[in-house]
Scaffold this motif. Structure first.
Motif, mmCIF file in Angstrom:
data_model
loop_
_atom_site.group_PDB
_atom_site.id
_atom_site.type_symbol
_atom_site.label_atom_id
_atom_site.label_comp_id
_atom_site.label_asym_id
_atom_site.label_seq_id
_atom_site.Cartn_x
_atom_site.Cartn_y
_atom_site.Cartn_z
ATOM 1 N N ILE A 155 5.714 -5.987 -11.701
ATOM 2 C CA ILE A 155 4.493 -4.857 -12.136
ATOM 3 C C ILE A 155 3.586 -5.608 -11.344
ATOM 4 O O ILE A 155 3.329 -7.216 -11.647
ATOM 5 C CB ILE A 155 4.615 -5.272 -13.605
ATOM 6 C CG1 ILE A 155 5.900 -4.186 -13.633
ATOM 7 C CG2 ILE A 155 3.288 -4.380 -14.544
ATOM 8 C CD1 ILE A 155 6.219 -4.689 -15.564
ATOM 9 N N GLY A 156 2.495 -5.125 -11.286
ATOM 10 C CA GLY A 156 0.623 -5.563 -10.269
ATOM 11 C C GLY A 156 0.203 -4.543 -9.766
ATOM 12 O O GLY A 156 0.900 -3.453 -9.836
ATOM 13 N N ASN A 157 -0.567 -5.038 -9.398
ATOM 14 C CA ASN A 157 -1.459 -4.381 -8.463
ATOM 15 C C ASN A 157 -1.414 -4.113 -7.200
ATOM 16 O O ASN A 157 -0.969 -4.760 -6.454
ATOM 17 C CB ASN A 157 -3.184 -4.606 -9.036
ATOM 18 C CG ASN A 157 -3.398 -4.469 -10.585
ATOM 19 O OD1 ASN A 157 -2.734 -3.664 -10.473
ATOM 20 N ND2 ASN A 157 -4.260 -5.279 -10.855
ATOM 21 N N LEU A 158 -1.617 -3.461 -6.321
ATOM 22 C CA LEU A 158 -1.796 -3.125 -4.728
ATOM 23 C C LEU A 158 -2.732 -3.857 -4.654
ATOM 24 O O LEU A 158 -3.573 -3.686 -5.001
ATOM 25 C CB LEU A 158 -1.520 -1.006 -4.469
ATOM 26 C CG LEU A 158 -0.630 -0.860 -4.359
ATOM 27 C CD1 LEU A 158 -0.415 0.868 -3.801
ATOM 28 C CD2 LEU A 158 0.228 -1.407 -4.077
ATOM 29 N N ALA A 159 -2.470 -4.416 -3.260
ATOM 30 C CA ALA A 159 -3.546 -5.434 -2.302
ATOM 31 C C ALA A 159 -4.256 -4.483 -1.444
ATOM 32 O O ALA A 159 -5.725 -5.130 -1.296
ATOM 33 C CB ALA A 159 -3.248 -6.552 -2.204
ATOM 34 N N ASP A 160 -3.325 -3.295 -0.874
ATOM 35 C CA ASP A 160 -3.993 -3.133 -0.429
ATOM 36 C C ASP A 160 -3.413 -1.337 -0.326
ATOM 37 O O ASP A 160 -2.574 -1.168 -0.578
ATOM 38 C CB ASP A 160 -4.685 -3.776 0.874
ATOM 39 C CG ASP A 160 -5.653 -2.905 2.357
ATOM 40 O OD1 ASP A 160 -6.500 -2.227 1.812
ATOM 41 O OD2 ASP A 160 -5.941 -3.073 3.196
ATOM 42 N N THR A 161 -3.909 -0.457 0.581
ATOM 43 C CA THR A 161 -3.496 0.655 0.262
ATOM 44 C C THR A 161 -2.101 0.093 1.792
ATOM 45 O O THR A 161 -1.964 -0.157 2.692
ATOM 46 C CB THR A 161 -4.458 1.841 1.210
ATOM 47 O OG1 THR A 161 -5.825 1.193 2.363
ATOM 48 C CG2 THR A 161 -4.698 2.820 0.775
ATOM 49 N N PRO A 162 -1.202 0.846 1.587
ATOM 50 C CA PRO A 162 -0.114 0.551 2.881
ATOM 51 C C PRO A 162 -0.361 0.723 3.761
ATOM 52 O O PRO A 162 -1.283 2.462 4.126
ATOM 53 C CB PRO A 162 1.193 2.090 1.535
ATOM 54 C CG PRO A 162 0.750 2.000 0.130
ATOM 55 C CD PRO A 162 -0.887 1.794 0.169
ATOM 56 N N GLU A 163 0.326 0.399 4.809
ATOM 57 C CA GLU A 163 0.553 0.715 5.484
ATOM 58 C C GLU A 163 2.000 1.075 6.905
ATOM 59 O O GLU A 163 2.325 0.635 6.548
ATOM 60 C CB GLU A 163 -0.801 -0.034 6.479
ATOM 61 C CG GLU A 163 -0.124 -1.437 6.750
ATOM 62 C CD GLU A 163 -1.008 -2.540 7.615
ATOM 63 O OE1 GLU A 163 -0.340 -3.372 8.042
ATOM 64 O OE2 GLU A 163 -2.397 -2.244 7.160
ATOM 65 N N VAL A 164 1.584 1.884 8.155
ATOM 66 C CA VAL A 164 2.568 2.819 8.552
ATOM 67 C C VAL A 164 2.454 1.450 9.825
ATOM 68 O O VAL A 164 2.002 1.552 10.665
ATOM 69 C CB VAL A 164 3.111 3.718 9.249
ATOM 70 C CG1 VAL A 164 3.839 4.176 9.856
ATOM 71 C CG2 VAL A 164 2.739 5.145 7.486
ATOM 72 N N ARG A 165 4.190 1.059 10.269
ATOM 73 C CA ARG A 165 4.459 0.179 11.530
ATOM 74 C C ARG A 165 5.573 0.470 11.641
ATOM 75 O O ARG A 165 6.403 1.217 11.014
ATOM 76 C CB ARG A 165 4.149 -1.614 10.916
ATOM 77 C CG ARG A 165 2.958 -2.355 10.413
ATOM 78 C CD ARG A 165 3.224 -3.725 10.278
ATOM 79 N NE ARG A 165 1.766 -4.110 10.015
ATOM 80 C CZ ARG A 165 1.063 -5.630 8.913
ATOM 81 N NH1 ARG A 165 2.716 -5.700 9.464
ATOM 82 N NH2 ARG A 165 0.539 -5.317 8.880
ATOM 83 N N ALA A 166 5.746 -0.218 13.272
ATOM 84 C CA ALA A 166 6.476 0.715 13.505
ATOM 85 C C ALA A 166 7.921 -0.809 13.905
ATOM 86 O O ALA A 166 6.912 -2.079 14.408
ATOM 87 C CB ALA A 166 6.473 1.608 15.060
ATOM 88 N N THR A 167 9.212 -0.296 13.816
ATOM 89 C CA THR A 167 9.654 -1.253 13.742
ATOM 90 C C THR A 167 10.250 -1.325 15.651
ATOM 91 O O THR A 167 9.301 -0.930 16.447
ATOM 92 C CB THR A 167 11.520 -1.682 13.198
ATOM 93 O OG1 THR A 167 11.993 -0.588 13.980
ATOM 94 C CG2 THR A 167 10.680 -1.708 12.093
#
Length: 152
Positions: free
Chosen positions: A34-46
């Protein structure tokens, strides 16, 4: 002698049945944060070209005068509506995240051995969105309101 009372010799032992779970039996450490998002989630490619979503959650513990913050990096391979939902969450959103925990050993550029904790996202629940204040109207919305009032 009755068939129910007769001992069975040479019968194969039955494997243990995991009736409480539909997942395979494997050593996985499950974690709940349980916590707060540090930043907006970002999309990366494998490296294989598959898209993954990376985000971090900050969790606080202890009294305000001596607060300790722990940071958790989380990876998600969710697709469809779940992916779209996750990408719209702003920084500071209070979340409850469930995932699988794993430990990875690696060497840095200087040859020192390092360890990192990886969390693979299983589910997320939004507890509270950050307050962004009263919404400002754009010029086009203000013009539309003005036209609506003129027509009345």
């Amino acid at each position: 002698m009755s068939a129910f009372l007769r001992p069975v010799f040479g019968a194969a032992a039955r494997p243990a049945v995991r009736s409480f779970s539909s997942t395979s039996a494997r050593g996985v450490a499950r974690v709940q944060i349980i916590g707060n998002l540090a930043d907006t989630p970002e999309v990366r490619a494998t490296s294989t070209g598959r898209e993954m979503i990376k985000y971090a959650v900050a969790s606080n513990s202890g009294p305000r005068s001596d607060r300790l913050t722990s940071w958790f990096n989380i990876t998600s391979f969710v697709e469809g509506k779940g992916r779209d939902f996750l990408l719209t969450l702003p920084k500071g959103t209070a979340v409850f995240v469930e995932g699988d925990l794993s430990l990875r050993n690696w060497s840095d550029e200087e040859g020192r051995s390092r360890q990192s904790v990886n969390i693979l996202h299983r589910s997320i629940e939004v507890l509270r969105r950050p307050y962004t204040g009263p919404r400002e109207t754009t010029e086009t919305e203000a013009e539309a309101e003005g036209e609506a009032q003129e027509q009345q």
